[in-house]
Design a protein around this motif. Structure first.
Motif, PDB file in Angstrom:
ATOM      1  N   ASN A  69       0.823  -1.209   0.000  1.00 60.93           N
ATOM      2  CA  ASN A  69       0.000   0.000   0.000  1.00 60.93           C
ATOM      3  C   ASN A  69       0.859   1.261   0.000  1.00 60.93           C
ATOM      4  O   ASN A  69       1.982   1.264   0.519  1.00 60.93           O
ATOM      5  CB  ASN A  69      -0.910   0.019   1.239  1.00 60.93           C
TER       6      ASN A  69
ATOM      7  N   VAL B 107      -2.726   5.348   1.738  1.00 61.22           N
ATOM      8  CA  VAL B 107      -3.660   4.294   2.144  1.00 61.22           C
ATOM      9  C   VAL B 107      -3.347   3.821   3.563  1.00 61.22           C
ATOM     10  O   VAL B 107      -4.257   3.616   4.378  1.00 61.22           O
ATOM     11  CB  VAL B 107      -3.603   3.127   1.145  1.00 61.22           C
TER      12      VAL B 107
ATOM     13  N   THR C 112      -8.520   0.608  -3.720  1.00 61.43           N
ATOM     14  CA  THR C 112      -7.417   1.576  -3.683  1.00 61.43           C
ATOM     15  C   THR C 112      -7.063   2.084  -5.078  1.00 61.43           C
ATOM     16  O   THR C 112      -6.005   2.699  -5.246  1.00 61.43           O
ATOM     17  CB  THR C 112      -6.172   0.942  -3.032  1.00 61.43           C
TER      18      THR C 112
ATOM     19  N   LEU D  48      -9.194   7.688  -4.411  1.00 62.68           N
ATOM     20  CA  LEU D  48      -8.489   8.207  -3.242  1.00 62.68           C
ATOM     21  C   LEU D  48      -8.454   9.731  -3.229  1.00 62.68           C
ATOM     22  O   LEU D  48      -8.508  10.380  -4.294  1.00 62.68           O
ATOM     23  CB  LEU D  48      -7.069   7.643  -3.214  1.00 62.68           C
TER      24      LEU D  48
ATOM     25  N   SER E 152     -13.895   0.369   1.927  1.00 65.88           N
ATOM     26  CA  SER E 152     -12.460   0.118   1.799  1.00 65.88           C
ATOM     27  C   SER E 152     -12.120  -1.296   1.350  1.00 65.88           C
ATOM     28  O   SER E 152     -10.944  -1.634   1.226  1.00 65.88           O
ATOM     29  CB  SER E 152     -11.752   0.411   3.131  1.00 65.88           C
TER      30      SER E 152
END
Length: 928
Positions: free
Chosen positions: A314, A318, A391, A396, A428
């Motif tokens: 990540n 994140v 993601t 984002l 998420s």
């Protein structure tokens, strides 16, 4: 007269030689049960002589030079014993009964290595931690590297495990695809794989020429297992939650049969990281038939099935939002967590071995093996739908903050960022329900927009070898061997789940016309579950090699010389006629061949019996592995440019102390690896302006990479009292890139009948003096251990790890980053600014404290029945630390990267891997 004189002199010489020899014998028994132990290895250190105890525990050396010697007694699961002997010429020294004790710390070796398995890649390489390579050795430094530093992905001498060799019964288990062993092929079979030998670095090995990291030999000969039964049950909070294991070894019966059976299961609904399910089942069987005193046959079969959910790397954005244990790969489906990226492995192995004792001085071991099975890595495919990854960069906040208008003015959208943050925090994970709804409401009835598939590899490999061990004289021995491997590797995309739909259309949505077809021989295919689509090809490989090794042993000096030769052949067979590479994808590629050689040698100078100097050196060439031989094997037959073998040089020197209370080794080493190559695939913006494409999915090929590894290793152990021992280990290295290699970009969109190999040279990637990534270059350990005479022990160690670096983007280090299409430097791209932007990130150092201990009880006076417990707690203080990471290459030019940095939160920032926090391992076992 001359013949008579010569005969008398020869007779006198023979009498003198035999007059200088002595004999040695004894019997080895277990300290608890007082029963004899079979297959105990006894070695006279100053000679080439080794013996194995028979079924009655008896051993005998008939011709040993007189004088002072060290007798080393080793047996798996028992503490190593060293006896100082003085042999008188012409006499027999009878040691009587030699008692050796079970090593109650063995559970550390047999348990902890299983929790360090890691898999960072999404390809089918099976790349895992190198710690498994080290579990066979008792060297203090190697123990620290495997069990204390392995959790931080420490690499011995900075080397990837493709530079080590792992063998089962003399057959190399390293994959031809990437050169690495697939530990999961025998995972969970700890008891069945406990008979091991390890050779560090380039030191001599009886089974193979080896490589520069070392050689691990696992012996599964049925008669080598200690007769009895063993049951184990374990609990942990790492990759899996529970483990059950059982093993039975029969020993030889009166008809000359011996067998060993072992089975285990490991499982978890969720491992340490979120959504990482785990399920593994392993079976092992070894049967030996002793035909007569000279011949024996052994059949080994191994089946290890492993399925585990992966965890995502990540960005810092994140992680700041979700924490270090966040995993974007899973979501709830019908109330249960479902991971979209599972790795599934099942590759059974069958080995038939023939052992031939030709005479007292010569032995021949021949093995044939067949391995088949599959490796699959799942992920979600989609056509004309939104990216389901939570993601995905457009989901984002940073995407709305790092925005510019057409005139290049900064125009952040704070409201959009706030909405994205709130939406992401509440959504998420993967929304499996919305995927099924989208498929059911498709514009084309029955056609799935989303599908779950796996990148699949089905391998069929035949292997054979023959190894000769010969004692040429009291001081000289020979090891020689030949081996052969033939691999057919079927690689394809396998559709697993249509997720509510009836079919999936086999096209590439990013292209139109013929270019969109994955197989022009079968256009516009509607594929269902279990069907092959996307890509489909075979990789064929043939590897043959031979080696010889001579070892010389004298009172003051031991030395060895070895040499090897190998021939490697690769070929791709395309099973689809890809629309992009219509004339360069279907059918056989040209064959490519490599001939390689190796030389190594070394010596040990015995200053005294307790102080030694050791030197080793090697030079060898190594064929590129299959993974790096083809520029994009999924789509075409093209080989990578500048395709040559690697050149490898290795040197090390050690000072060794073997005193009764003190054992230590200090080693300095240097390794140079030249002409390596790396291939990676990613989306990049403006990287292909050179060839007229602003945004493309490309393959990046870096060739001619040179690496230099220099450092020091220290391992030290001191027995303070009979029950208290202190040990320490240290590794200080400098592992760098040693040149500026060449970088090529392959953009599929530029392929055409007149351009079947669309490569563009980006010149040099300026990597010289950048640090090699993904491992601590400094590591230190200090431990204290108490071992009670009442068979319990406890230990603690403190470990400090530092100098770990990120994997840098290669294309950002080319002139493409600073120069536009006209060769003019971008505004603001001055040397100081560029150096600051491209400075390699160094991860923070950290300290890990571990506790470990165990206790065993004897439950039968007549037999060796014991019950025991072993426990460990790693990272007691729950330290958070990065174990690796990589820079993204999407923003490949100076202006694009500047825009990505403007808000302070990068959209395409580096992605990181994190180590475990506090973990435990608890193991109960019963020996009967």
């Amino acid at each position: 007269m001359k013949k008579l004189l010569f005969g008398i002199l020869l007779l006198i010489q023979t009498m003198v030689v035999f007059g200088q020899e002595a004999s040695l014998q004894g019997k080895v028994i277990d300290s608890k049960t007082l029963k004899p132990l079979q297959n105990v290895v006894l070695t006279i250190e100053s000679t080439n002589q080794s013996k194995v105890s028979n079924s009655n525990g008896i051993f005998k050396f008939d011709q040993v030079p007189s004088g002072n010697h060290s007798l080393i007694i080793t047996y798996t699961g028992y503490t190593t014993q060293v006896f100082q002997l003085e042999l008188t010429e012409g006499e027999l020294l009878d040691l009587g009964t030699v008692v050796i004790e079970e090593d109650i710390t063995t559970e550390k070796q047999m348990s902890l290595v299983t929790i360090t398995e890691n898999d960072l890649g999404d390809d089918n390489s099976g790349s895992e931690s190198t710690s498994g390579l080290l579990q066979a050795t008792r060297d203090v430094f190697q123990q620290a590297a495997a069990f204390n530093w392995g959790q931080a992905r420490f690499r011995v001498r900075g080397l990837d495990n493709e530079y080590g060799v792992t063998m089962i019964n003399g057959l190399a288990m390293n994959k031809i695809y990437d050169g690495r062993p697939q530990w999961s092929n025998w995972g969970g079979l700890n008891d069945a794989t406990r008979n091991q030998e390890f050779s560090m670095g380039t030191t001599p090995n009886d089974y193979t020429f080896g490589n520069i990291l070392g050689t691990q030999e696992i012996n599964t000969r049925a008669s080598f297992y200690r007769p009895g039964n063993r049951v184990t049950f374990s609990g942990t909070n790492t990759n899996y939650s529970w483990r059950a294991m059982a093993t039975h070894a029969s020993g030889f019966n009166k008809d000359g049969w011996a067998y060993t059976l072992s089975a285990s299961r490991r499982w978890a609904q969720e491992g340490y990281f979120q959504g990482t399910d785990y399920s593994a089942n392993s079976l092992f069987a070894s049967v030996e038939k002793k035909i007569n005193e000279k011949h024996s046959l052994n059949l080994t079969s191994i089946f290890a099935q492993n399925s585990r959910g992966k965890s995502s790397p990540n960005t810092q954005e994140v992680t700041d939002l979700m924490g270090v244990d966040y995993n974007s790969y899973w979501g709830y489906q019908n109330g249960k967590k479902r991971n979209s990226r599972d790795k599934d492995i099942q590759e059974p192995i069958v080995i038939l071995s023939h052992y031939w004792k030709i005479n007292e001085n010569n032995r021949l071991n021949t093995n044939v093996s067949y391995q088949t099975g599959s490796i699959g890595n799942t992920r979600i495919d989609f056509t004309n739908g939104n990216n389901p990854d939570p993601t995905y960069y457009r989901n984002l906040p940073s995407y709305f903050l790092n925005t510019f208008d057409n005139d290049g003015n900064y125009t952040p959208n704070q409201l959009g960022a706030d909405n994205a943050r709130n939406f992401f925090l509440n959504n998420s994970q993967i929304n499996w329900n919305s995927i099924y709804i989208a498929n059911q409401n498709s514009s084309y009835p029955g056609r799935s927009i989303y599908a779950l598939y796996e990148d699949r590899t089905d391998d069929d490999q035949f292997s054979a070898n023959s190894i000769l061990t010969s004692s040429l004289s009291d001081n000289i021995s020979l090891n020689a061997g030949v081996s052969f491997k033939k691999l057919k590797s079927h690689n394809f995309q396998n559709l697993i789940d249509l997720m509510g739909g009836s079919y999936y259309l086999d096209i590439d949505q990013f292209y139109v016309g013929d270019a969109s077809q994955t197989d022009l021989n079968n256009p516009n295919r509607q594929v269902g579950e279990g069907d092959t689509y996307g890509y489909n090809y075979n990789l064929n490989a043939t590897v043959a090699d031979a080696f010889t090794q001579f070892k010389f042993s004298y009172n003051k000096v031991d030395f060895y010389l070895a040499q090897s030769f190998s021939k490697t052949e690769y070929q791709r067979e395309g099973l689809y006629r890809n629309g992009i590479y219509a004339n360069n994808s279907f059918g056989d590629s040209e064959k490519v061949n490599f001939e390689n050689f190796g030389f190594k040698g070394g010596l040990t100078y015995k200053i005294t019996g307790r102080h030694l100097l050791s030197f080793n050196g090697a030079y060898l060439t190594k064929a590129p592995n299959l993974r790096n031989t083809f520029s994009n094997a999924r789509l075409n037959n093209n080989y990578t440019p500048d395709l040559t073998s690697e050149n490898i040089m290795s040197l090390d020197a050690s000072y060794i102390i073997r005193a009764p209370k003190l054992k230590a080794r200090l080693t300095g080493f240097m390794t140079k690896i030249q002409n390596t190559r790396e291939i990676s695939f990613y989306y990049a913006e403006n990287i292909s302006d050179v060839v007229g494409d602003e945004d493309a999915f490309i393959s990046e090929i870096v060739t001619g990479i040179n690496k230099k590894n220099i450092g020091l290793e220290l391992g030290i152990e001191y027995q303070i009292t009979s029950t208290v021992k202190v040990n320490g280990a240290a590794s200080y290295g400098q592992y760098i890139y040693d040149n500026n290699p060449n970088l090529y970009i392959n953009d599929d969109a530029q392929a055409s009948p007149t351009n079947p190999n669309p490569l563009t040279s980006f010149g040099n990637a300026y990597l010289k003096d950048y640090k090699q990534p993904g491992m601590p270059q400094q590591a230190y350990s200090l431990g204290l251990e108490y071992r009670s005479p009442k068979f319990w022990w406890i230990g603690a160690n403190v470990n400090y790890l530092a100098d770990s670096y990120i994997d840098v983007s290669n294309v950002l280090r080319t002139e493409n980053f600073t120069l536009d299409n006209a060769g003019i430097s971008y505004d603001g791209a001055d040397e100081a600014t560029v150096r600051s932007l491209l400075k390699q990130e160094k991860f923070s150092s950290f300290t890990l404290v571990n506790l470990i201990g165990g206790k065993s009880w004897r439950i039968s006076k007549k037999n060796r029945n014991t019950v025991g417990i072993f426990a460990s707690v790693n990272n007691i203080f729950d330290i958070e630390y990065k174990t690796g990471g990589f820079e993204q290459s999407r923003k490949a030019t100076f202006p694009d990267l500047q825009q990505d940095l403007v808000s302070g939160t990068r959209t395409f920032g580096p992605k990181y891997f994190y180590g475990y926090g506090r973990t435990y391992f608890l193991n109960f076992y019963l020996n009967i």
